[in-house]
Enzyme design. Structure first.
Site, PDB file in Angstrom:
ATOM      1  N   GLY A  43       0.817  -1.222   0.000  1.00 45.23           N
ATOM      2  CA  GLY A  43       0.000   0.000   0.000  1.00 45.23           C
ATOM      3  C   GLY A  43       0.842   1.260   0.000  1.00 45.23           C
ATOM      4  O   GLY A  43       0.557   2.217  -0.732  1.00 45.23           O
ATOM      5  N   CYS A  44       1.890   1.275   0.802  1.00 38.63           N
ATOM      6  CA  CYS A  44       2.745   2.466   0.896  1.00 38.63           C
ATOM      7  C   CYS A  44       3.520   2.696  -0.397  1.00 38.63           C
ATOM      8  O   CYS A  44       3.744   3.836  -0.803  1.00 38.63           O
ATOM      9  CB  CYS A  44       3.688   2.333   2.087  1.00 38.63           C
ATOM     10  SG  CYS A  44       2.791   2.219   3.656  1.00 38.63           S
ATOM     11  N   THR A  45       3.897   1.612  -1.058  1.00 46.92           N
ATOM     12  CA  THR A  45       4.574   1.731  -2.346  1.00 46.92           C
ATOM     13  C   THR A  45       3.622   2.302  -3.395  1.00 46.92           C
ATOM     14  O   THR A  45       3.984   3.224  -4.137  1.00 46.92           O
ATOM     15  CB  THR A  45       5.119   0.362  -2.795  1.00 46.92           C
ATOM     16  OG1 THR A  45       6.082  -0.075  -1.833  1.00 46.92           O
ATOM     17  CG2 THR A  45       5.775   0.449  -4.170  1.00 46.92           C
ATOM     18  N   GLY A  48       3.133   6.041  -2.626  1.00 41.12           N
ATOM     19  CA  GLY A  48       4.315   6.812  -3.012  1.00 41.12           C
ATOM     20  C   GLY A  48       4.437   6.945  -4.517  1.00 41.12           C
ATOM     21  O   GLY A  48       4.735   8.028  -5.036  1.00 41.12           O
TER      22      GLY A  48
END
Length: 150
Positions: A43-45, A48
């Site tokens: 999710g964070c990738t 970003g």
């Protein structure tokens, strides 16, 4: 709890290059400040990369994008290089900004309860006041939703 119209809490943290960065450095510019749980997670990738894909549009609107997580400076370097993230990533292992913005909260994952960073985005105006708060944002659409709302 941080809410619209409040003065955004200032902080001093290290960026992915080890430079000291303060929110007050950006007075006169609008800032998208997003908190995320961990570098190199799915999710964070995606979040970003979505900000990276829209970064030129943010820059043309004189908007600075800043991502904050508990990860180390060296983790941020690897994350930014791997995914070509052109914006500022700040390391907050002591939870200074994370707690100031009230995004360190109880979370449930896989049936276990623990404390962690809740994915949240703040839009801060040119004078350093909270203009918008987006709770529990979706990683894939966070950047585009912000651009549509501006």
């Amino acid at each position: 709890m941080i809410d619209i119209g409040m003065k955004a809490p200032d902080f001093v943290l290290s960026d992915k290059n080890g430079n000291t960065v303060s929110l007050s450095d950006f007075l006169g510019k609008k800032v998208v400040l997003y908190f995320y749980p961990k570098d190199n997670t799915p999710g964070c990738t995606r979040q970003g990369c979505a900000f990276a894909a829209s970064y030129d549009e943010f820059k043309t609107k004189n908007i600075e994008v800043i991502g904050i997580s508990r990860d180390s400076v060296s983790s941020h370097v690897k994350f930014a290089e791997k995914y070509n993230l052109p914006f500022i990533l700040l390391s907050d292992p002591e939870l200074v900004a994370i707690k100031a913005y009230d995004v360190w909260q109880e979370k449930k994952m896989c049936g276990k309860v623990g404390m962690g960073v809740v994915r949240t985005t703040f839009i801060i105006d040119e004078n350093g006041y909270i203009e918008k708060v987006m709770h529990k944002v979706k990683p894939d659409t966070n950047a585009s939703e912000i651009l549509q709302s501006l």
